[in-house]
Design a protein around this motif. Structure first.
Motif, short mmCIF file in Angstrom:
data_model
loop_
_atom_site.label_atom_id
_atom_site.label_comp_id
_atom_site.label_asym_id
_atom_site.label_seq_id
_atom_site.Cartn_x
_atom_site.Cartn_y
_atom_site.Cartn_z
N LEU A 123 66.83 48.46 43.22
CA LEU A 123 65.82 49.49 43.00
C LEU A 123 64.46 48.83 43.20
O LEU A 123 64.14 47.86 42.51
CB LEU A 123 65.93 50.04 41.58
CG LEU A 123 67.14 50.93 41.31
CD1 LEU A 123 67.30 51.21 39.82
CD2 LEU A 123 67.00 52.26 42.06
N VAL A 124 63.72 49.34 44.16
CA VAL A 124 62.42 48.74 44.47
C VAL A 124 61.33 49.70 44.04
O VAL A 124 61.31 50.87 44.45
CB VAL A 124 62.29 48.48 46.00
CG1 VAL A 124 61.00 47.73 46.29
CG2 VAL A 124 63.49 47.72 46.53
N PHE A 125 60.43 49.21 43.20
CA PHE A 125 59.31 50.03 42.72
C PHE A 125 58.05 49.48 43.37
O PHE A 125 57.70 48.33 43.20
CB PHE A 125 59.21 49.93 41.19
CG PHE A 125 60.45 50.43 40.50
CD1 PHE A 125 60.57 51.77 40.15
CD2 PHE A 125 61.51 49.57 40.24
CE1 PHE A 125 61.72 52.24 39.53
CE2 PHE A 125 62.66 50.03 39.63
CZ PHE A 125 62.78 51.37 39.27
N THR A 177 52.55 49.20 33.01
CA THR A 177 53.77 48.48 32.68
C THR A 177 54.94 49.43 32.86
O THR A 177 54.86 50.61 32.47
CB THR A 177 53.70 47.96 31.22
OG1 THR A 177 52.63 47.02 31.15
CG2 THR A 177 55.00 47.27 30.81
N GLY A 178 56.02 48.93 33.45
CA GLY A 178 57.19 49.79 33.65
C GLY A 178 58.42 49.16 33.02
O GLY A 178 58.67 47.97 33.23
N ARG A 179 59.13 49.94 32.21
CA ARG A 179 60.42 49.46 31.67
C ARG A 179 61.52 50.29 32.34
O ARG A 179 61.45 51.52 32.36
CB ARG A 179 60.48 49.66 30.15
CG ARG A 179 59.67 48.65 29.38
CD ARG A 179 60.14 48.54 27.92
NE ARG A 179 60.41 49.80 27.25
CZ ARG A 179 59.47 50.58 26.71
NH1 ARG A 179 58.18 50.22 26.77
NH2 ARG A 179 59.79 51.71 26.12
N ILE A 180 62.53 49.58 32.88
CA ILE A 180 63.53 50.26 33.70
C ILE A 180 64.88 50.28 32.98
O ILE A 180 65.34 49.25 32.47
CB ILE A 180 63.70 49.53 35.07
CG1 ILE A 180 62.33 49.21 35.70
CG2 ILE A 180 64.59 50.33 36.01
CD1 ILE A 180 61.44 50.38 35.96
N SER A 203 61.32 44.55 42.00
CA SER A 203 62.65 45.14 42.22
C SER A 203 63.67 44.53 41.28
O SER A 203 63.48 43.42 40.78
CB SER A 203 63.09 44.91 43.66
OG SER A 203 63.23 43.54 43.91
N PHE A 204 64.75 45.26 41.07
CA PHE A 204 65.87 44.76 40.27
C PHE A 204 67.16 45.03 41.04
O PHE A 204 67.32 46.09 41.63
CB PHE A 204 65.95 45.46 38.92
CG PHE A 204 64.79 45.15 38.02
CD1 PHE A 204 64.67 43.89 37.43
CD2 PHE A 204 63.82 46.10 37.76
CE1 PHE A 204 63.58 43.59 36.61
CE2 PHE A 204 62.73 45.80 36.94
CZ PHE A 204 62.61 44.55 36.37
N VAL A 205 68.07 44.05 40.98
CA VAL A 205 69.39 44.24 41.58
C VAL A 205 70.34 44.67 40.47
O VAL A 205 70.34 44.08 39.39
CB VAL A 205 69.88 42.94 42.25
CG1 VAL A 205 71.36 43.04 42.64
CG2 VAL A 205 69.03 42.64 43.48
N ILE A 206 71.14 45.67 40.74
CA ILE A 206 72.13 46.12 39.76
C ILE A 206 73.49 46.04 40.44
O ILE A 206 73.70 46.63 41.51
CB ILE A 206 71.83 47.56 39.29
CG1 ILE A 206 70.46 47.53 38.59
CG2 ILE A 206 72.87 48.07 38.31
CD1 ILE A 206 69.56 48.61 38.95
N VAL A 229 59.36 54.78 45.20
CA VAL A 229 60.53 54.06 44.68
C VAL A 229 61.63 54.12 45.75
O VAL A 229 61.84 55.17 46.36
CB VAL A 229 61.07 54.72 43.39
CG1 VAL A 229 62.29 53.98 42.85
CG2 VAL A 229 59.97 54.79 42.33
N VAL A 230 62.30 52.99 45.98
CA VAL A 230 63.33 52.94 47.03
C VAL A 230 64.65 52.48 46.42
O VAL A 230 64.68 51.52 45.64
CB VAL A 230 62.92 51.94 48.14
CG1 VAL A 230 63.98 51.88 49.24
CG2 VAL A 230 61.56 52.30 48.71
#
Ligand code: ADA
Length: 475
Positions: A50-52, A58-61, A79-82, A122-123
């Motif tokens: 997920l790419v922001f 501040t963003g909490r995902i 970004s975060f990898v899940i 967001v991608v």
């Protein structure tokens, strides 16, 4: 998207919004400072990123109510990898916070606005087994023109190997062999030298896209059987740089079948149509004819000669060949430009080792035939396995036995000096005619190294390892 606000006059209400969206676009929140949650469902399976591009400030995902991570600063992407998502619907929640406090040293009351919310796109990226996380290209003007110093980060399974091809427009390209490190990533560094490029300037803002592609390919050529194929496939091979052996329509016809009065006119027509329609495909490296037909008889030989003549008349630019299974009885080897043999030691031929069978056939051609000295290809090699059938006994049709046979066969081919190339029979399991079933479990040809759903059998990794041990075939 639900935009849920925890304070203010409309606290607790939710609103449908379209991202990017800041709190301030809603009139009731035009000067809101606080937290707001953006939520939506999405469909995914496996590994995703997920790419922001920007969450302010501040963003909490959260994914499926599980905390993933957070990021401070509205103006830089993150970004975060899940990993390992089950197939189906999932829930994404982004809590954005635009409050000023001790915790925020850069976003302070200022002469510009710190908005709150998802302020840029967001991608959602679906991740393959290996992927590129970063590409940095730094240009430097040298005496030889512009030099690009390129760094690419690749992530994947430790020790797995890929080909990385990088291209600066149509101007220069590079191919690198990438081995993923034990920590699951690797940095690839190389230079691209582009002599004739224009530099970017305010007067001439010239741009050159760079394309980097990670390929898990295990070879550079494909043999198509036993008929001309769809142009769409050839188009893709042209674009991807995959070499193709294309052949006319015939498999395993006996002399009797070749004497069918319809054989000659029908075969002639298909050969002419094949060349006529496909001659302009640069991917086609050879034309093939009459796979495993009666190349051990005089009548058969007259048919081979006629077919080769048609090909040579229509296209003088490509070598011609035919895949033979006639071993020590083939009488047609004076005719083609390339000698091609289909060999199945340790599968159909059980009384020889792979090395013995490969060498005996190769030596016979060199010593006893007019095929001597011509390039020699193994156009089929392989063994069958039913996907999922495993046994320590390595019985016929187990994935273990197929993997073992392919290991022996490929090593035999690669250690025989003089053999120019090999095609594995075959990429995937395929259906066969039900009238021709007796040696084919499932009425399928099960020699694929992947099955009909592209699920990998054990042989897949064996083949990959052996091919990759010979380095980068581009070099
Ligand atoms: C032959 C033939 C292929 C396939 C193969 C096999 O060599 O050319 O079409 O039938 O044998 O699987 O036995």
């Amino acid at each position: 998207l639900n935009h849920f606000l925890r304070s203010g006059e409309e606290a607790g209400n939710s609103f449908p919004v379209v991202v990017p969206c800041c709190f301030e676009t809603l009139p009731a929140f035009s000067s809101y400072r606080g937290e707001g949650a953006f939520e939506r469902d999405f469909e995914a399976e496996g590994d995703i990123s997920l790419v922001f591009k920007g969450v302010s400030h501040t963003g909490r995902i959260y994914v499926d109510d599980k905390y993933i991570g957070e990021h401070y600063n509205a103006y830089t992407p993150f970004s975060f990898v899940i990993n390992n998502l089950d197939a189906g619907k999932h829930h994404l929640k982004v809590v954005a916070d635009n409050r000023f406090s001790e915790k925020s040293a850069l976003h302070v009351p200022n002469d510009y606005m710190t908005y709150g919310g998802i302020n840029r796109g967001v991608v959602l990226e679906f991740l393959p087994e290996a992927y590129i996380t970063r590409l940095h290209a730094v240009p430097e003007l040298t005496e030889k023109g512009w030099n690009l110093s390129i760094d690419i980060d690749v992530v994947g399974k430790p020790s797995s190997v890929y080909n990385l091809s990088t291209e600066l427009c149509d101007i220069v390209n590079a191919n690198e062999r990438v081995i993923i490190g034990e920590n699951g990533s690797t940095l690839v560094h190389f230079n691209l030298n582009a002599e004739n490029v224009e530099e970017w300037s305010p007067e001439n803002p010239k741009l050159y896209p760079i394309k980097a592609v990670l390929k898990d390919d295990m070879g550079n050529a494909v043999r198509m059987t036993h008929y001309p194929n769809d142009e769409l496939f050839l188009d893709l091979c042209d674009e991807e740089g995959v070499l193709v052996w294309e052949e006319n329509h015939a498999r395993g016809l006996s002399e009797e079948q070749m004497r069918n009065p319809n054989f000659e006119p029908q075969e002639e027509k298909v050969t002419e149509e094949m060349v006529d329609y496909h001659i302009n495909h640069p991917c086609i490296l050879f034309w093939g004819i009459l796979n495993e037909c009666a190349s051990d008889s005089e009548y058969g030989k007259s048919c081979y000669a006629a077919q080769y003549a048609i090909l040579r008349k229509m296209d003088k630019s490509r070598p011609v060949s035919s895949a033979s299974c006639k071993f020590f009885t083939d009488i047609c080897l004076d005719l083609p430009d390339i000698v091609s043999y289909n060999l199945y030691p340790e599968w159909y031929v059980q009384d020889k080792t792979a090395k013995e069978w490969v060498e005996e056939n190769y030596n016979w051609v060199q010593e006893k035939t007019k095929g001597a000295g011509k390039p020699f290809l193994i156009t089929e090699i392989g063994a069958g396995a039913i996907y999922g059938y495993r046994s320590q006994t390595h019985d016929n049709w187990t994935e273990e036995y197929q993997a073992e046979v392919l290991d022996h066969q490929l090593n035999a081919v690669f250690s025989t000096e003089g053999i120019s190339g090999v095609f594995i029979w075959q990429y995937c399991d395929v259906r066969i005619s039900r009238e021709w079933f007796n040696i084919r479990p499932r009425t399928m040809n099960n020699k694929g190294i992947v099955d009909e759903y592209r699920r990998r059998k054990l042989a897949y990794d064996v083949v990959k390892k052996i091919y990759r041990s010979y380095g980068n075939y581009f070099e």
